[in-house]
Design an enzyme around this catalytic site. Structure first.
Site, PDB file in Angstrom:
ATOM      1  N   ASP A  47    -105.920  57.501  72.972  1.00  0.00           N
ATOM      2  CA  ASP A  47    -107.094  58.366  73.021  1.00  0.00           C
ATOM      3  C   ASP A  47    -107.511  58.774  71.612  1.00  0.00           C
ATOM      4  O   ASP A  47    -108.520  59.443  71.425  1.00  0.00           O
ATOM      5  CB  ASP A  47    -106.870  59.574  73.917  1.00  0.00           C
ATOM      6  CG  ASP A  47    -105.741  60.477  73.458  1.00  0.00           C
ATOM      7  OD1 ASP A  47    -105.090  60.170  72.434  1.00  0.00           O
ATOM      8  OD2 ASP A  47    -105.490  61.502  74.124  1.00  0.00           O
ATOM      9  N   SER A  48    -106.757  58.323  70.618  1.00  0.00           N
ATOM     10  CA  SER A  48    -107.183  58.445  69.221  1.00  0.00           C
ATOM     11  C   SER A  48    -108.507  57.745  68.976  1.00  0.00           C
ATOM     12  O   SER A  48    -109.181  58.000  67.968  1.00  0.00           O
ATOM     13  CB  SER A  48    -106.117  57.864  68.282  1.00  0.00           C
ATOM     14  OG  SER A  48    -105.745  56.557  68.677  1.00  0.00           O
ATOM     15  N   ASP A  86    -103.605  55.120  77.351  1.00  0.00           N
ATOM     16  CA  ASP A  86    -103.380  56.548  77.114  1.00  0.00           C
ATOM     17  C   ASP A  86    -104.193  57.370  78.107  1.00  0.00           C
ATOM     18  O   ASP A  86    -105.422  57.274  78.136  1.00  0.00           O
ATOM     19  CB  ASP A  86    -103.822  56.888  75.689  1.00  0.00           C
ATOM     20  CG  ASP A  86    -102.896  57.857  74.992  1.00  0.00           C
ATOM     21  OD1 ASP A  86    -101.972  58.376  75.642  1.00  0.00           O
ATOM     22  OD2 ASP A  86    -103.091  58.080  73.781  1.00  0.00           O
ATOM     23  N   LYS A 116     -99.480  56.077  79.237  1.00  0.00           N
ATOM     24  CA  LYS A 116     -98.758  57.069  78.448  1.00  0.00           C
ATOM     25  C   LYS A 116     -99.410  58.430  78.680  1.00  0.00           C
ATOM     26  O   LYS A 116    -100.635  58.506  78.769  1.00  0.00           O
ATOM     27  CB  LYS A 116     -98.790  56.740  76.955  1.00  0.00           C
ATOM     28  CG  LYS A 116     -98.051  57.766  76.074  1.00  0.00           C
ATOM     29  CD  LYS A 116     -98.087  57.389  74.613  1.00  0.00           C
ATOM     30  CE  LYS A 116     -99.416  57.654  73.966  1.00  0.00           C
ATOM     31  NZ  LYS A 116     -99.755  59.114  73.935  1.00  0.00           N
ATOM     32  N   GLU A 118     -98.930  62.845  77.605  1.00  0.00           N
ATOM     33  CA  GLU A 118     -98.308  63.796  76.679  1.00  0.00           C
ATOM     34  C   GLU A 118     -97.674  64.953  77.439  1.00  0.00           C
ATOM     35  O   GLU A 118     -98.185  65.397  78.470  1.00  0.00           O
ATOM     36  CB  GLU A 118     -99.349  64.354  75.703  1.00  0.00           C
ATOM     37  CG  GLU A 118     -99.963  63.303  74.795  1.00  0.00           C
ATOM     38  CD  GLU A 118    -100.990  63.895  73.835  1.00  0.00           C
ATOM     39  OE1 GLU A 118    -101.619  63.106  73.105  1.00  0.00           O
ATOM     40  OE2 GLU A 118    -101.162  65.141  73.810  1.00  0.00           O
ATOM     41  N   GLU A 185     -93.545  62.155  68.092  1.00  0.00           N
ATOM     42  CA  GLU A 185     -94.525  62.303  67.015  1.00  0.00           C
ATOM     43  C   GLU A 185     -94.270  63.547  66.187  1.00  0.00           C
ATOM     44  O   GLU A 185     -94.135  64.651  66.722  1.00  0.00           O
ATOM     45  CB  GLU A 185     -95.951  62.357  67.582  1.00  0.00           C
ATOM     46  CG  GLU A 185     -97.000  62.492  66.492  1.00  0.00           C
ATOM     47  CD  GLU A 185     -98.428  62.284  66.958  1.00  0.00           C
ATOM     48  OE1 GLU A 185     -99.350  62.424  66.118  1.00  0.00           O
ATOM     49  OE2 GLU A 185     -98.631  61.968  68.149  1.00  0.00           O
TER      50      GLU A 185
END
EC number: 2.1.2.11
Length: 282
Positions: A47-48, A86, A116, A118, A185
């Site tokens: 999602d960057s 993501d 993925k 978070e 991270e």
């Protein structure tokens, strides 16, 4: 180079066989194809892309439709690497049912191999639900960009004993919930090494030192394509932005000078069209 497709099972087994995992981000088919052919083990459709591709100030505004659009493009450009989608902010926090519905879309509509998300213990119910539904899940703890505001900004996490214990507990909880791997991270290298040694599943570090089972970077950072800022943990293996700008400036200059296109860039006709000149006036 072996072009055997990397599966979630292969990825998980890389920890045991001593294979250091390589992972990079990708947002389109052409870049995915280049990275895949170079031999990277996994491609993260991060999602960057919100900041790198779409011009947002953070990852928070990224939508499911935007993620699926780019994930599908990456999937079509990839033959070997594991493709990880993501899950964007707001796509898995409301309920397990929401997480499963959105997670399955990454596999069904975009062709991803897994997803993925978070978070630590607070997302384990969603992880369990996704795994039960047949959606492999990679975890992500430490600095979690989607909730960076709650963490005090984009800062290193787990620097004191209490925070370190929390991250270790989160990692164990994600593994127990069924995550096949975990991104660490921006955590101290020693803590990342301890977490890595505690888990059966592999860890992939970004700003987490050399003790992880693999490493991931944002491709645009690593190639010197993103000039707004460069995180401390990024190593630039090349710096393409100046070369691109120089190439574009040369293109503009040659157009203005009339040297492009030259004869070798043009097509010849089979006949003499001189009779067409002025014919439109008759």
């Amino acid at each position: 180079m072996c072009m055997k497709k990397v599966t979630v099972k292969d990825f998980r087994e890389m920890k045991g066989n001593g294979h250091a995992i390589s992972m990079l981000t990708a947002y389109d088919a052409s870049m995915a194809c280049l990275l895949d052919q170079a031999g990277v083990d996994a491609l993260l459709v991060g999602d960057s892309l919100g900041m790198v591709v779409l011009g947002y100030d953070s990852t928070v505004p990224v939508t499911m439709e935007e993620m699926l659009h780019h994930a599908g493009a990456v999937g079509r450009g990839t033959e070997r690497a594991l493709v990880i989608g993501d899950m964007p902010f707001g796509s898995y926090q409301v309920s397990v049912e929401q997480a499963v519905a959105n997670g399955t879309r990454f596999l069904k509509e975009a062709g991803c191999d897994c997803v993925k998300l978070e978070g630590g213990e607070e997302v384990c119910d969603a992880v369990r639900g996704l795994v039960r539904a047949g959606v492999p899940v990679m975890g992500h703890i430490g600095l979690t960009p989607q909730t960076a505001g709650q963490l005090g900004g984009f800062k290193v996490q787990g620097k004191d004993s209490d925070a370190a214990h929390k991250l270790l507990a989160d990692a164990k909880a994600l593994e127990s919930a069924g995550a096949f791997g975990i991104v660490l991270e921006a955590v101290p290298a020693l803590l990342a090494e301890i977490i890595t040694g505690t888990l059966v599943v592999p860890t992939v570090g970004i700003g987490a030192g050399a003790g992880c089972d693999g490493q991931v970077l944002v491709t645009n950072d690593m190639l010197g394509l993103f000039e707004k800022f460069t995180p401390k943990f990024v190593k630039q293996y090349c710096n393409l932005a100046p070369d691109i700008k120089q190439g574009v400036q040369a293109f503009i200059r040659e157009i203005q000078e009339g040297s492009f296109p030259a004869e070798e860039h043009s097509f010849a006709a089979k006949e003499d069209f001189s009779g067409l000149v002025g014919s439109e006036k008759k």
